[in-house]
Every structure is written in structure tokens, then in C-alpha cells.
Design an enzyme around this catalytic site. Structure first.
Site, PDB file in Angstrom:
ATOM      1  CE  LYS A  75      -3.499  -1.960   2.607  1.00 10.71           C
ATOM      2  NZ  LYS A  75      -5.054  -1.231   3.688  1.00 10.71           N
ATOM      3  CG  ASP A 111      -8.332   1.162   3.865  1.00  6.47           C
ATOM      4  OD1 ASP A 111      -8.828  -0.088   3.599  1.00  6.47           O
ATOM      5  OD2 ASP A 111      -6.685   1.171   3.778  1.00  6.47           O
TER       6      ASP A 111
END
Ligand code: ATR
Length: 282
Positions: A75, A111
Site C-alpha cells: 500500500k 480505508d
């Protein structure tokens, strides 16, 4: 009988890339979203080692891929491969969603918004003026600090085993709200914490570090960013110490996926129905 060639339907391709990735629930969730919204998509699971990440992403885009989810451990690395990224991805220092459009790669991070939607919409938590404690100071913590500060809490404490990492995160976000840092053993009441979030990776290896017992009262909601089919070490610990509620991050998982789906398809799935369908209660 007509001689016209049969019409071929091109199905848009998506995938999640990670290492390891076999445990990922994203293919199931996105297939359910597609069924629910009548979208025709294909969603694959791609195991990609760190040294192959860039070539795998470019290859996927070159062969007609429309978008990707990026998961651990890529990520943060993927922020260096995008042509442009959203403010929320840049704040988080991490990208979990790629959109391929007009030959360019756009990076976003869903997220944080997924976490907030689970807390606010699914669980009905009011975070304005709340006292929040976040355990851990790694990538997962960095991704949720900005969204949490956006809710205008009274205080946000980051506690970590290695206090220097917590301090540097608190400093980084200090212009956005009342964020401070300490060691686990320095967490004390007051305040009474309304929300305690576990963002350490300790539970992944079955560990229960000496989490601060003083942080828990009968009013405290405890939330583990990790999820499993049975209680995580942190949710067990929180329950044993008398937390009002002790929750795993299944709702966040489905909500972040829904936001990625929306970025790709322009359609927002009904997440409550999907959470029910996969037999997980938020
Ligand atoms: P992630 O991207 O999942 O946040 P990370 O950046 O490696 O992963 O961060 C892991 C976090 O979990 C860190 O806060 C780490 O604490 P340290 O900064 O002190 O290393 C925390 N962590 C992992 N295992 C732990 C353990 N056994 N006890 C306490 N904290 C732990």
C-alpha cells in the site's frame, strides 16, 4: 440464419494484488456488489511479490484492466507508481485503490472513509467531542488519523510500543487536530476513552501485547482494524476488561470495498445487505 458475427461482451476486469493474498475476501465482496447492482465485472486474486509490483500493475493495465485493489505489503510502495493521487491517499501515505483511465494511473485510499462509515453509519457512534485512543503507530494508524480528526474529537492519543513512532505521527498530524502520543504504559484515566482502536499488527501473530487496561471503562467501544472468523486477541482482551462493545473490522472491510466499487463503477452498493449476506454482523 444470420451470418452476422455474434456480439462479444467485454467484461471489465478488476483484481486485488497482495503478498500473501489468498486469504482476501475482496473477490467475494466485489462479486456480491456486482450481482446486487447488475454490473458486469470480473474480479481476480493476484499474488504479486514486492519486486514484481510495478510490472504486474502495468501489465494489468495494458491488458485492459480497469482498476485494482492493493493490499499488504504494497500500500505504501504503490504511492510511488501512480500518476496522481487523492488527498486522502496522500494523507494516509498509502493507496489501496487504483483506477486506470486514459493511460494514467490514479491512486486513492478508501480505508479511512470505510472505517468512518462503519463507525458512524453502521454502529451509530458520535465521535464529535469523543476521547479516542489508537494503539499502534504503523501504516494502519497513519491511514485512520486524518479521518478520525475530521470528526472533531475532543482528544486523540496514539499509544505505541515504540514511542518515537507515535510521536512522529502525532507531530505529522498536529495541524489537523488535538493529537498526542505516549507509550502503552503511560495511558491513564482521565480521560475516559469513548473509543479504543487497535491498529497494531500484534494480533496477526496471535499476540496480546500489554494493552493499557486503564483505557477501558464500561462506556468504551473497542474496535480492532483486524478481523477473523473468531474473536481476535484484542477483542477478547477488550471484552475481558469490561468494554461496552468489542468489534472487529468486518464492517470497515465491506465499506472500503464499497467505496472502491463506487470509484470504479459510479454505483454505490447497499453494504448492509452484503454484510448480512456474508453472515457477519458489524
Ligand atoms: P501496519 O501497516 O499493519 O500498521 P506496521 O507499519 O509494521 O504495520 O506497524 C505495526 C504496528 O504494530 C506498530 O505500531 C508496531 O509497534 P512498533 O512500532 O513498536 O513496532 C505494532 N506491533 C506489532 N507487533 C506488536 C507487539 N507484539 N506488541 C506491540 N506492538 C506491536
Amino acid at each position: 440464419m444470420s451470418n452476422a458475427p455474434a456480439a462479444t461482451t467485454v467484461i471489465d476486469r478488476y483484481a486485488v494484488m497482495g503478498d500473501p493474498v489468498s486469504h482476501s475476501r475482496s473477490p467475494v465482496i466485489h462479486r456480491l456488489f456486482a450481482l446486487q447492482t447488475g454490473q458486469s465485472i470480473q474480479y481476480e486474486l493476484l499474488q504479486v511479490a514486492p519486486d514484481k509490483l510495478e510490472s504486474a500493475i502495468r501489465q494489468f493495465a495494458k491488458t485492459g484492466g480497469k482498476g485494482l485493489n492493493i493490499t499488504l505489503p504494497h500500500k505504501s510502495e504503490v504511492t510511488r507508481l501512480v500518476d496522481d493521487m487523492s488527498e486522502r491517499a496522500s494523507n494516509a501515505g498509502a493507496v489501496n485503490t487504483l483506477v486506470f483511465q486514459d493511460g494514467e494511473i490514479f491512486g486513492d485510499n478508501t480505508d479511512g472513509v470505510g472505517f468512518l462509515r462503519d463507525l458512524q453509519s453502521n454502529l451509530g457512534l458520535e465521535l464529535e467531542d469523543a476521547n479516542i485512543l489508537v494503539l499502534g503507530a504503523g501504516g494502519a494508524t497513519r491511514g485512520i488519523i486524518s479521518p478520525l480528526l475530521d470528526t472533531k474529537p475532543r482528544s486523540l492519543m496514539i499509544a505505541n510500543r515504540t514511542v518515537s513512532r507515535a510521536k512522529s505521527l502525532a507531530e505529522h498530524f498536529s495541524t489537523q487536530g488535538p493529537v498526542t502520543a505516549c507509550r502503552f504504559e503511560d495511558v491513564r484515566k482521565p480521560p475516559v476513552y469513548d473509543l479504543v482502536v487497535n491498529a497494531t499488527s500484534a494480533g496477526l501473530t496471535g499476540q496480546t501485547p500489554p494493552y493499557p487496561e486503564d483505557a477501558i471503562s464500561e462506556h468504551t467501544i473497542c474496535y480492532d482494524l483486524s478481523y477473523a472468523m473468531t474473536a481476535t486477541p484484542f477483542t477478547r482482551w477488550a471484552k475481558e476488561h469490561g468494554a461496552a462493545r468489542s468489534l472487529m473490522g468486518w464492517g470497515m472491510l465491506v465499506e472500503q470495498a464499497a467505496e472502491s466499487f463506487y470509484l470504479w463503477r459510479g454505483v454505490r452498493p447497499d453494504t448492509a445487505a452484503i454484510l448480512k449476506q456474508i453472515s457477519i454482523t458489524a
